[in-house]
Design a protein around this motif. Structure first.
Motif, short mmCIF file in Angstrom:
data_model
loop_
_atom_site.label_atom_id
_atom_site.label_comp_id
_atom_site.label_asym_id
_atom_site.label_seq_id
_atom_site.Cartn_x
_atom_site.Cartn_y
_atom_site.Cartn_z
N TYR A 202 -0.95 14.41 -26.35
CA TYR A 202 -0.87 15.09 -25.06
C TYR A 202 -0.64 14.11 -23.91
O TYR A 202 -0.85 14.46 -22.74
CB TYR A 202 -2.14 15.90 -24.81
CG TYR A 202 -2.37 16.97 -25.84
CD1 TYR A 202 -1.66 18.16 -25.82
CD2 TYR A 202 -3.31 16.78 -26.86
CE1 TYR A 202 -1.85 19.14 -26.77
CE2 TYR A 202 -3.52 17.75 -27.83
CZ TYR A 202 -2.79 18.93 -27.78
OH TYR A 202 -2.99 19.90 -28.73
N GLY A 203 -0.22 12.89 -24.23
CA GLY A 203 -0.05 11.87 -23.21
C GLY A 203 0.90 12.26 -22.11
O GLY A 203 0.58 12.13 -20.92
N ARG A 204 2.07 12.79 -22.50
CA ARG A 204 3.05 13.17 -21.48
C ARG A 204 2.52 14.29 -20.60
O ARG A 204 2.70 14.29 -19.38
CB ARG A 204 4.37 13.63 -22.14
CG ARG A 204 5.45 13.88 -21.12
CD ARG A 204 6.65 14.62 -21.65
NE ARG A 204 7.64 14.76 -20.58
CZ ARG A 204 7.56 15.67 -19.61
NH1 ARG A 204 6.53 16.53 -19.57
NH2 ARG A 204 8.48 15.73 -18.67
N ALA A 205 1.88 15.29 -21.23
CA ALA A 205 1.34 16.41 -20.47
C ALA A 205 0.27 15.96 -19.48
O ALA A 205 0.18 16.46 -18.36
CB ALA A 205 0.78 17.46 -21.42
N ILE A 206 -0.54 14.98 -19.91
CA ILE A 206 -1.59 14.47 -19.04
C ILE A 206 -0.99 13.77 -17.82
O ILE A 206 -1.42 13.98 -16.68
CB ILE A 206 -2.51 13.50 -19.81
CG1 ILE A 206 -3.30 14.26 -20.87
CG2 ILE A 206 -3.45 12.76 -18.86
CD1 ILE A 206 -4.08 13.37 -21.81
N VAL A 207 0.03 12.94 -18.05
CA VAL A 207 0.69 12.24 -16.94
C VAL A 207 1.33 13.25 -15.99
O VAL A 207 1.21 13.13 -14.76
CB VAL A 207 1.75 11.26 -17.47
CG1 VAL A 207 2.57 10.68 -16.32
CG2 VAL A 207 1.09 10.14 -18.26
N ALA A 208 2.00 14.26 -16.54
CA ALA A 208 2.63 15.29 -15.70
C ALA A 208 1.58 16.02 -14.87
O ALA A 208 1.78 16.30 -13.67
CB ALA A 208 3.39 16.29 -16.58
N ALA A 209 0.45 16.34 -15.49
CA ALA A 209 -0.62 17.04 -14.78
C ALA A 209 -1.17 16.19 -13.64
O ALA A 209 -1.41 16.68 -12.53
CB ALA A 209 -1.73 17.41 -15.74
N VAL A 210 -1.37 14.90 -13.90
CA VAL A 210 -1.90 14.00 -12.87
C VAL A 210 -0.94 13.90 -11.69
O VAL A 210 -1.34 14.02 -10.52
CB VAL A 210 -2.18 12.60 -13.46
CG1 VAL A 210 -2.49 11.60 -12.34
CG2 VAL A 210 -3.33 12.66 -14.45
N ILE A 211 0.35 13.67 -12.00
CA ILE A 211 1.35 13.56 -10.93
C ILE A 211 1.41 14.85 -10.12
O ILE A 211 1.39 14.84 -8.88
CB ILE A 211 2.73 13.23 -11.50
CG1 ILE A 211 2.73 11.83 -12.13
CG2 ILE A 211 3.80 13.31 -10.41
CD1 ILE A 211 4.01 11.47 -12.84
N GLY B 7 6.63 10.28 -18.06
CA GLY B 7 5.46 10.82 -18.75
C GLY B 7 5.22 10.19 -20.10
O GLY B 7 4.10 9.81 -20.44
N THR B 8 6.28 10.06 -20.90
CA THR B 8 6.12 9.47 -22.24
C THR B 8 5.87 7.97 -22.15
O THR B 8 5.13 7.41 -22.97
CB THR B 8 7.37 9.74 -23.10
OG1 THR B 8 8.54 9.27 -22.41
CG2 THR B 8 7.53 11.22 -23.38
N LEU B 9 6.48 7.30 -21.17
CA LEU B 9 6.28 5.86 -21.03
C LEU B 9 4.86 5.53 -20.60
O LEU B 9 4.23 4.61 -21.14
CB LEU B 9 7.28 5.30 -20.01
CG LEU B 9 8.76 5.31 -20.42
CD1 LEU B 9 9.64 4.92 -19.25
CD2 LEU B 9 8.99 4.38 -21.60
N LEU B 10 4.32 6.29 -19.64
CA LEU B 10 2.97 6.02 -19.15
C LEU B 10 1.90 6.62 -20.06
O LEU B 10 0.77 6.12 -20.10
CB LEU B 10 2.81 6.58 -17.73
CG LEU B 10 3.67 5.95 -16.64
CD1 LEU B 10 3.37 6.60 -15.29
CD2 LEU B 10 3.44 4.45 -16.56
N GLY B 11 2.25 7.67 -20.77
CA GLY B 11 1.26 8.36 -21.59
C GLY B 11 1.30 8.01 -23.06
O GLY B 11 0.65 8.66 -23.88
N SER B 12 2.06 6.97 -23.41
CA SER B 12 2.23 6.62 -24.83
C SER B 12 0.91 6.26 -25.50
O SER B 12 0.75 6.45 -26.71
CB SER B 12 3.22 5.47 -24.97
OG SER B 12 2.77 4.33 -24.24
#
Length: 369
Positions: free
Chosen positions: A175-184, A165-170
């Protein structure tokens, strides 16, 4: 600062809380026949994805629920064992593959073993004991020496507290990590709901409850059981966890700790921990369902080969589960809920190992015809 008396009360609350959640989880898994090994087997042998969708849906709920806990500051994912800066990828692959292959020989993963014990399976009781012994040997015994000497030193460093999450949402900001988690999570849910067979009440509700159990585990360990300053050591404390870190469900290392507690019961330093309570709760929940549904049946081995398969499979699960830092639940649900890089690697290795285990079993049957 919290007092020692309050810590003692908190210890009891944590143990009973996770025990209660585990009883519910054991009941749900027994009723729904939730089985990760069975999920792979259904696909390979019948092209039936229903139980795999149950597993994936539970993963999605775990990811989404854990993301909410992390984003709101309820828990700190960096305090778990999964988000180390060092990704021990070789251990994840080797351990995951061994566990995946082993669970096929042993007729189910760690959670399924506990469910079957509650249903009257002496085979699964044997698997639990052997798995626990080999898990202990891999944590602190001869296999542990080999693991720490040859496998764990092979790693790559991604930085402390970083995950998928942090790597892709950096580049997406706060809210980058939360966005990636939500998408997955939402993509997995969409994939699962695409199948009408999965949209039936029982598989859908069962998968939802399994995922929520993982979230509840994080809440109990990381919020209810967190003490910012232990009155004895003046350091932060996660009450009654064997790792001294935040934990949720996993069933390989806790098998070893359960056997250790039973063998050293008179040692006052040995206590019922989060993992042990979860293990016992799973058995109790499954037993309750088996008795209520009148499905309780004593089950033994069918012969020498059946016995050998289960013992070897249990040994592989014990070694593999510890080496990979988790089983189909420990890495495939709990670990993935944190979006840890190592958990994705271990999850893939478990799937691959179970695939080859199923192919091996099919080959063995063909040789006997």
């Amino acid at each position: 600062m919290i007092s020692e008396a309050q810590v003692l009360a908190l210890q009891s609350n944590v143990v009973w809380a996770i025990f209660a959640v585990s009883v519910a989880l054991g009941t749900v898994m027994a009723r729904s026949n939730f089985c990760t090994m069975g999920a792979v087997s259904d696909i390979v042998n019948m092209n039936d994805w229903t139980r795999m969708r149950m597993w994936l849906f539970a993963i999605a709920i775990g990811i989404l629920g854990t993301a909410v806990l992390a984003q709101t500051g309820t828990i700190q994912l960096s305090k778990s064992i999964y988000l180390s800066s060092k990704v021990i990828w070789l251990s994840n692959i080797v351990g995951g593959a061994l566990f995946g292959f082993g669970m096929v020989l042993a007729s189910g993963c760690g959670s399924k073993t506990l469910v079957r014990i509650g249903g009257g399976s002496l085979k699964s009781l044997t698997v639990f004991i052997v798995m626990g012994i080999f898990a202990y040997m891999t944590m602190r015994g001869v296999f542990g020496v080999w693991r720490t000497s040859f496998l764990d030193p092979v790693f790559f460093d991604i930085g402390a507290g970083k995950d998928v999450g942090t790597l892709l949402g950096s580049s997406l900001g706060t809210y980058g990590r939360a966005i990636v988690a939500a998408v997955i999570g939402l993509v997995l849910i969409a994939f699962c709901l695409k199948d009408p067979e999965f949209r039936r009440t029982e598989p859908l509700l069962s998968a939802l409850l399994v995922g929520l159990a993982v979230v509840a585990g994080w809440t109990i360990s990381g919020a209810l059981g967190f003490v910012s300053e232990d009155p004895k050591t003046l350091e932060e404390l996660f009450v009654r966890t064997n790792s001294n870190r935040m934990e949720s469900f996993s069933f390989v290392a806790p098998a070893a700790y359960t056997l250790e507690l039973l063998m050293l019961w008179s040692d006052n330093t040995r206590v019922v921990t989060f993992g042990i309570a979860a293990t016992l709760g799973m058995i109790v929940g499954s037993l309750a369902y088996a008795l209520a549904s009148k499905s309780f049946r004593w089950e033994g081995f069918n012969g020498t080969e059946d016995t050998a398969n289960h013992i070897v499979g249990a040994a592989l699960m014990g070694v593999g589960g510890v080496t990979a830092l988790g089983c189909t639940v420990g890495q495939g649900l709990t670990g993935l809920s944190t979006l840890a890089v190592g958990s994705f690697i271990a999850f893939a290795a478990i799937l691959l190992g179970s695939y080859f285990g199923i192919k091996y079993q099919t080959w063995r049957v063909e040789q006997m015809v």
